[in-house]
Design an enzyme around this catalytic site. Structure first.
Site, PDB file in Angstrom:
ATOM      1  N   GLY B  15       0.857  -1.178   0.000  1.00  0.00           N
ATOM      2  CA  GLY B  15       0.000   0.000   0.000  1.00  0.00           C
ATOM      3  C   GLY B  15       0.880   1.210   0.000  1.00  0.00           C
ATOM      4  O   GLY B  15       1.016   1.889  -0.998  1.00  0.00           O
ATOM      5  N   THR B  16       1.512   1.457   1.043  1.00  0.00           N
ATOM      6  CA  THR B  16       2.705   2.312   1.120  1.00  0.00           C
ATOM      7  C   THR B  16       2.572   3.798   1.135  1.00  0.00           C
ATOM      8  O   THR B  16       1.649   4.404   0.593  1.00  0.00           O
ATOM      9  CB  THR B  16       3.649   2.002  -0.074  1.00  0.00           C
ATOM     10  OG1 THR B  16       3.907   0.633  -0.107  1.00  0.00           O
ATOM     11  CG2 THR B  16       4.945   2.730   0.060  1.00  0.00           C
ATOM     12  N   THR B  17       3.607   4.378   1.772  1.00  0.00           N
ATOM     13  CA  THR B  17       3.917   5.786   1.599  1.00  0.00           C
ATOM     14  C   THR B  17       5.394   5.832   1.254  1.00  0.00           C
ATOM     15  O   THR B  17       6.221   5.318   2.005  1.00  0.00           O
ATOM     16  CB  THR B  17       3.700   6.552   2.910  1.00  0.00           C
ATOM     17  OG1 THR B  17       2.397   6.283   3.386  1.00  0.00           O
ATOM     18  CG2 THR B  17       3.882   8.034   2.702  1.00  0.00           C
TER      19      THR B  17
END
Lengths: 198, 236
Positions: B15-17
């Site tokens: 998903g991440t940032t």
């Protein structure tokens, strides 16, 4: 205490534990608007019960049964209340703990859970729950489960409440956060020697 | 019993940032550490900042498999390129190799990437390569699902010519804010700082980050709160 909107953690202080009458407590997971509607139904139910003014009061088993009927009948009309519910309480010294899902599946047990709790917490509880835990031991065990859920459930937020129901009544703790543990040496440089892996 | 407690056979997605920021003298790359399969967190301490060469690193987001295979190919090509060139690759070349893979396979890949590094010709550089294979050289880049929550933040907080400390603090603060609101981001904040002197990796565990709105100071247990006879007893 989280209220997600898709993958956004939109509301972080939603109270999902509510007392019901004198003897019971409900915990809800899922659509918050449907939970609020359920609370309106329960408030009406308790009110009617009180209006009899006959010295009787609905216990947790009765409330659980009422909820089961509501959830199942909605399911039959293809318009479910999108919640999983936990219902616990004590009346006349008898402890009760049950659960009901959005499709009306219901049962009682010494430990119940909703959502990811069924996969992550129940196994822990099967190993470590025993009859006659003290309140303190119960809190420690629940916190152990909640911490695992905080690590492993994407929709979890670090804010929770714990409630205690006894013959004397219902008490719900103020919201608080759990410490989490990240200082494992394996976490510091996990891809050393295997660039591109996790 | 529950209708769906998460599809555990869903493909692994970070998903991440992810963030890349230039500063006066180099770049700082930052990322969270959550990898999920559906709603389950498969890895809470992933490393999404991947080495391509000694002086060029890449932040990966989207499909874990797709971003890994792209990084593997680019690392392989850059290794040969470095041998043939006789000196370290430039950041621009590394970024363009990534672009070629992303663009030419756009129908099959689902990965957003940020390339950052330092070379002697251009200094610190950041290249953003989002989904279709566009390449954009930028003073800073943000990506991943958590980046949605950071556009306003960077509009306000980004400044030209920051020091290394300012840049690192900005990156850590930003990833931490995104983690607070994005269910698909979480865990620890990892940063990689690249400049003429080399590469430094840092690690900020969840308990070391600031608390944001509605977040509370973590406790060992409710029992500690109750025993201190707090002025807010359990309420009903």
């Amino acid at each position: 205490m989280g209220g997600s909107y898709g993958s956004t953690l939109r509301y972080k202080s939603v109270e999902r534990l509510k007392p019901v009458g004198k003897h019971s407590l409900i915990g809800a997971s899922g659509e918050i608007s449907d939970f609020q509607e359920i609370m309106r139904y329960l408030d009406d139910l308790i009110l009617s019960d009180n209006m009899w003014d006959d010295g009787n009061s609905l216990g947790p088993k009765e409330v659980h049964n009422y909820l089961t009927r509501v959830m199942y009948n909605r399911r039959n009309k293809f318009n479910p209340l999108w919640n999983s519910l936990v219902l616990g309480g004590v009346k006349n010294g008898q402890k009760y703990l049950g659960t009901v899902s959005m499709i009306g599946v219901h049962y009682e047990d010494n430990h119940v859970a909703t959502g990811f709790g069924n996969h992550l917490a129940r196994p822990l509880l099967r190993d470590e729950w025993r009859e006659n835990l003290t309140f303190e031991e119960g809190v420690i065990l629940l916190e152990k489960c909640m911490r695992v859920l905080l690590y492993r459930d994407r929709s979890a937020v670090n804010k929770l409440q714990i409630a205690k129901i006894t013959e004397e009544g219902v008490t719900i703790s103020p919201p608080y956060s759990l410490k989490t543990f990240w200082n494992f040496s394996a976490f510091e440089n996990p891809t050393h020697g295997a660039e591109g892996s996790w | 019993m529950d209708v769906s407690a998460g599809d555990l056979n869903a493909p692994h997605s970070m998903g991440t940032t992810i963030i890349g920021v230039t500063y006066d003298g180099g770049v700082v790359l930052g990322a969270d550490s959550r990898t999920s399969t559906g709603m389950y967190v498969a890895n809470r301490a992933s490393d999404k900042i991947t080495k391509l060469t000694d002086n060029v690193y890449m932040c990966r987001s989207g499909s874990a498999a797709d971003s890994q295979i792209v990084s593997d190919y680019v690392r392989y090509f850059l290794h040969q390129h470095t041998i043939q060139l006789g000196q370290p690759s430039t950041v621009k070349v590394a970024a363009n190799l990534v672009r070629l893979l992303s663009y030419n396979n756009k129908n099959m890949l689902q990965t957003g990437l940020i390339i950052g590094g330092w070379d002697k010709y251009e200094g610190g550089k950041i290249y953003g390569i989002p989904l279709g294979g566009t390449i954009l050289e930028q003073p800073f880049a943000i990506g991943g699902s958590g980046s949605s929550y950071l556009y306003g933040f960077f509009d306000q907080a980004w400044k030209e010519g920051m020091t290394q400390e300012e840049a690192e603090q900005l990156v850590v603060k930003a990833v931490s804010l995104a983690i607070a609101r994005d269910g698909a981001s979480g865990g620890v904040v990892r940063t990689v700082t690249i400049n003429s002197e080399g590469v430094t990796r840092k690690f900020y565990p969840g308990d070391k980050l600031s608390l944001w709105h509605e977040e509370l100071e973590p406790q060992n247990s409710l029992l500690d709160i109750l025993s201190t006879g707090s002025p807010e007893p359990m309420v009903s």
